[in-house]
Design an enzyme around this catalytic site. Structure first.
Site, short mmCIF file in Angstrom:
data_model
loop_
_atom_site.label_atom_id
_atom_site.label_comp_id
_atom_site.label_asym_id
_atom_site.label_seq_id
_atom_site.Cartn_x
_atom_site.Cartn_y
_atom_site.Cartn_z
N HIS A 1 -11.50 13.53 -4.99
CA HIS A 1 -11.71 12.04 -4.66
C HIS A 1 -11.52 11.33 -5.94
CE1 HIS A 1 -12.14 8.49 -2.37
NE2 HIS A 1 -12.88 8.05 -3.02
N HIS B 1 -14.35 4.17 -11.94
CA HIS B 1 -13.62 2.99 -11.97
C HIS B 1 -13.62 2.18 -13.35
CE1 HIS B 1 -12.75 3.56 -7.80
NE2 HIS B 1 -13.78 3.16 -7.56
ZN LIG Z 1 -12.65 6.29 -4.03
#
Ligand SMILES: [Zn+2]
Length: 321
Positions: free
Chosen positions: A245, A272
């Site tokens: 993921h 991120h």
């Molecule tokens: Zn994700």
């Protein structure tokens, strides 16, 4: 055959396709529609204004990122507009869709089952159409690195296409140290990454909720990790679903460079924020990358000749066979 023919051309969708769900952070219902777009449009989010407010258009671009905590958020001078952009962007990037308008009628892309697969299914439903314009890619020319203290990311030159090397380390018996390496192509993405879901730790839930995050999270869209086991009745889809993921998230975040990347991306204990820092650092160093058109049709890019066959089979041909 179609694949080789299309590899050098930009693409869009043949038709529109819609998915509906809820935002994992907001918990609100949202409808997302992928629309065809003209050549050189890129990926553009269209955030429909609620109740007569004006619509907002946001290019999927690293300069439009307004937040990277728990999700990648795009916005503009008026503030954040669309959250959790990473999984739909990963599907579009990996399947080689250059031009598309992503219309959303709420503040967040629907989380669906927590993976990129529902967006792959939507793209398949819409179909992929070639456009009469050459595809322009961003080719990494020299290594660029960001991060510190064991959490870092690096982009370096790679023969063709995008390679992801993801590495995670969690102080948890179910996860621990996991690594995953993949040359991103439509087939490999579908097979190895698309189904890998978002995950979260039970121990973080109260903290997330009180901060206004993960209000829509459930076993339907998140692999929930407790002290010694996964709480979802169906278990995990891959034993290393977690690092897979992370690779999905990286592909989505790298799409914000604005064009397909030709390079190898290594992310170690990242997320991120690190992905965004990487794209920003790459684009800021103009000597570290260049635009190349695909295919190169036998011509060399001056100053950095490729080994024979370096561009012979671009990894971004959409798989429509
Ligand atoms: Zn994700």
């Amino acid at each position: 055959m179609m694949r080789g023919m299309l590899a050098g051309s930009q693409t869009t969708l043949r038709n529109s396709a819609t998915v509906t769900g809820i935002g994992v952070h907001s918990g609100s219902p949202v409808t997302l529609t992928l629309h065809p777009a003209e050549a050189n449009t890129g990926i553009v989010f269209l955030r429909c204004g609620p109740d007569g407010q004006r619509d907002r258009e946001l290019r999927a671009d690293y300069r439009a990122v307004t937040a990277t905590e728990f999700a990648t958020v795009l916005g503009d001078d008026n503030g954040p507009a669309v959250s959790t952009t990473e999984h739909v962007l990963a599907a579009l990037h990996a399947l080689g869709i250059d031009n598309v308008t992503v219309e959303v009628d709420g503040p967040e892309v629907p989380i669906m089952d927590g993976s990129a697969e529902p967006f792959v299914a939507a793209i398949d439903l819409a179909g992929i159409a070639p456009l009469a314009a050459p595809r322009r890619c961003i080719k990494v020319l020299k290594p660029v690195r960001v991060g510190k203290n064991g959490s870092y990311a690096e982009l370096r030159p790679h023969g063709r296409g995008l390679r992801i090397e993801a590495e995670i380390e969690f102080d948890h018996p179910l996860i621990g140290h996991q690594t995953f390496v993949i040359d991103v192509e439509p087939d490999s993405f579908r097979r190895e990454l698309a189904r890998a879901r978002t995950f979260g730790f039970m121990r973080d839930v109260a903290k997330l909720w009180s901060a206004g995050y993960a209000l829509g999270a459930s076993f339907e869209n998140t692999v929930v990790v407790a002290e010694s086991r996964v709480l979802n009745a169906e278990g995990v889809r891959f034993s290393d679903e977690f690092v897979r993921h992370k690779a999905v998230d990286a592909i989505g975040d790298l799409a914000l460079a604005g064009a397909p990347l030709i390079g190898a991306y290594r992310t170690v204990r990242g997320g991120h924020k690190l992905n965004h820092a990487m794209v920003t650092a790459l684009m800021a160093d103009r000597s570290a990358w260049d635009y190349v058109e695909m295919p190169e049709a036998g011509r060399r890019v001056r100053g950095h000749a490729e080994p024979a066959g370096g561009f012979a089979a671009p990894a971004y041909g959409p798989d429509v066979s």
